[in-house]
Motif scaffolding. Structure first.
Motif, short mmCIF file in Angstrom:
data_model
loop_
_atom_site.label_atom_id
_atom_site.label_comp_id
_atom_site.label_asym_id
_atom_site.label_seq_id
_atom_site.Cartn_x
_atom_site.Cartn_y
_atom_site.Cartn_z
N THR A 113 -1.83 8.14 -5.93
CA THR A 113 -2.32 7.14 -4.97
C THR A 113 -2.08 5.72 -5.49
O THR A 113 -1.60 4.85 -4.76
N LEU A 114 -2.41 5.48 -6.74
CA LEU A 114 -2.23 4.15 -7.33
C LEU A 114 -0.75 3.78 -7.42
O LEU A 114 -0.38 2.60 -7.31
N ALA A 115 0.11 4.78 -7.60
CA ALA A 115 1.55 4.52 -7.68
C ALA A 115 2.10 4.00 -6.36
O ALA A 115 3.12 3.31 -6.32
N ASN A 116 1.40 4.30 -5.26
CA ASN A 116 1.84 3.84 -3.94
C ASN A 116 1.38 2.42 -3.61
O ASN A 116 1.87 1.82 -2.66
N LEU A 117 0.43 1.90 -4.39
CA LEU A 117 -0.16 0.61 -4.07
C LEU A 117 0.88 -0.52 -3.96
O LEU A 117 0.85 -1.28 -2.98
N PRO A 118 1.81 -0.69 -4.90
CA PRO A 118 2.76 -1.81 -4.78
C PRO A 118 3.59 -1.74 -3.50
O PRO A 118 3.82 -2.77 -2.85
N PHE A 119 4.03 -0.53 -3.12
CA PHE A 119 4.84 -0.39 -1.91
C PHE A 119 4.01 -0.63 -0.66
O PHE A 119 4.46 -1.27 0.30
N GLY A 171 2.65 -3.51 3.92
CA GLY A 171 1.45 -3.62 4.73
C GLY A 171 0.79 -4.98 4.72
O GLY A 171 0.00 -5.30 5.62
N HIS A 172 1.11 -5.82 3.71
CA HIS A 172 0.46 -7.12 3.65
C HIS A 172 1.42 -8.27 3.36
O HIS A 172 1.46 -9.24 4.12
N THR A 173 2.20 -8.16 2.31
CA THR A 173 3.06 -9.28 1.91
C THR A 173 4.05 -9.64 3.01
O THR A 173 4.19 -10.81 3.38
N VAL A 174 4.75 -8.64 3.53
CA VAL A 174 5.72 -8.91 4.60
C VAL A 174 5.02 -9.38 5.86
O VAL A 174 5.47 -10.32 6.53
N GLU A 175 3.89 -8.73 6.21
CA GLU A 175 3.16 -9.12 7.42
C GLU A 175 2.68 -10.57 7.32
O GLU A 175 2.71 -11.32 8.30
#
Length: 337
Positions: free
Chosen positions: A59-65, A70-74
């Motif tokens: 789960t934590l490995a997915n956080l950067p992606f 989900g946030h940076t691009v938006e």
């Protein structure tokens, strides 16, 4: 940033995330034949603790992606007003549910490894029942507060539905933090679930037309066929996972999770053709309720709000895109005029 570049960043971020996730969990599963041997005598409770640690790691490995797409691009394109901390809070709540699901799934495959033949049959039947139950109980959102703008919008939309000859349904509202994307569906329980942005960007008539299309899907039995597909596809994945030998119960849990993750990824390439057929049939139904011009303007408006990539190649569309390109949808509308 135009919609093409926006969607490509989201697409490749998602592909990279899925690829990294699959590589990680398959790596752990295949190597568990040696590193997990020492846990074989721990019993199911001890094995569950080990698998929980793995679930947290994945789960934590997915956080950067997740944060990138989900946030940076938006935030970069101005489609969200959420702060990073608010987004992270939402992510933790959402990912907690998937983490628990992953953990329970791995425990399930570990239990299959330890179970007798009759116990295996019972566990597989139980898994099918749980999948169907989860599908039927999919969250729909919350009712509009009394006197709120959403309640006013809902009443106006229901009046439009009646004028279209469609029976109104109770509306549940959900908010995913996006300021423009509009979305909605009729849940298996018969609730009309709409994003809060629908009341912000669409008129009551536009929302009623989109709800009418969902009603078309409902009455045609599409939701029931979807349920059968989900249940059958999940059951086939479980049976496939049980065919792969495991050296110990921990590895069995990880292989089960790896197979099911890969099997669900494969579904992205198998079922979009059917969804495109449903989309075209829904558009045709809309054309029977309103003029082709009104429907075309509505579809184009939603395309703009959702920043959908309208420059899809034929190959990309045919392989895994579940929604036909806008121009193709508009051309088919002309055939119904």
């Amino acid at each position: 940033m135009d919609s093409t570049h926006y969607q490509r960043i989201r697409l490749w971020s998602g592909i990279t995330s899925i690829g990294a996730n699959l590589a990680l969990i398959w790596g752990l599963a295949l190597s568990a034949s040696w590193w997990a041997m020492g846990f074989s005598g721990f019993g199911l409770l001890g094995i569950a603790v080990v698998l929980l640690a793995v679930a947290i790691l994945v789960t934590l490995a997915n956080l950067p992606f997740d944060m990138l797409s989900g946030h940076t691009v938006e935030q970069a394109v101005g489609r969200t007003g959420q702060s990073a901390s608010h987004w992270l809070s939402d992510w933790i709540r959402g990912r907690f549910v998937t983490l628990i699901g992953l953990w329970i799934g791995m425990i399930y495959f570990s239990a299959l490894h330890l179970a007798s033949r009759s116990g295996t049959t019972i566990l597989i039947i139980a898994a099918s029942a749980v999948v169907i139950l989860l599908f039927l109980l999919v969250p729909a959102g919350d009712s509009a507060p009394a006197g709120s703008s959403k309640e006013v919008f809902e009443k106006s939309m229901n009046a439009e539905l009646q004028s279209l000859g469609v029976t109104p349904r109770p509306v549940r509202w959900f908010d995913l933090g996006d300021e423009e994307t509009v979305n909605g569906c009729i849940t298996p329980r018969g609730l009309l679930s709409l994003s809060a942005t629908v009341a912000q960007w669409l008129t009551p008539r536009e929302a009623a037309l989109m709800a009418s299309r969902e009603e078309c899907y409902r009455k045609s039995g599409t939701w029931l066929l979807t349920l059968l597909i989900v249940a059958s596809w999940t059951l086939l994945g479980i049976l496939l996972a049980t065919l792969i030998p495991s050296a110990n119960a921990v590895q069995a849990g990880l292989i089960g999770a790896s197979v099911m993750s890969s099997w669900c990824f494969l579904a992205l390439f198998v079922w979009p053709t059917l969804n495109r057929f449903w989309m075209n049939r829904g558009d045709a139904f809309l054309a029977s309720l309103a003029s082709p011009m009104e429907v075309s303007e509505l579809l184009s408006k939603i395309e703009r709000l959702n920043a959908t990539d309208i420059s899809l190649s034929a190959v990309k569309t045919a392989v895994f895109h579940p929604i036909p390109p806008l121009q193709e949808r508009l051309s088919k509308l002309d055939q119904h005029s």
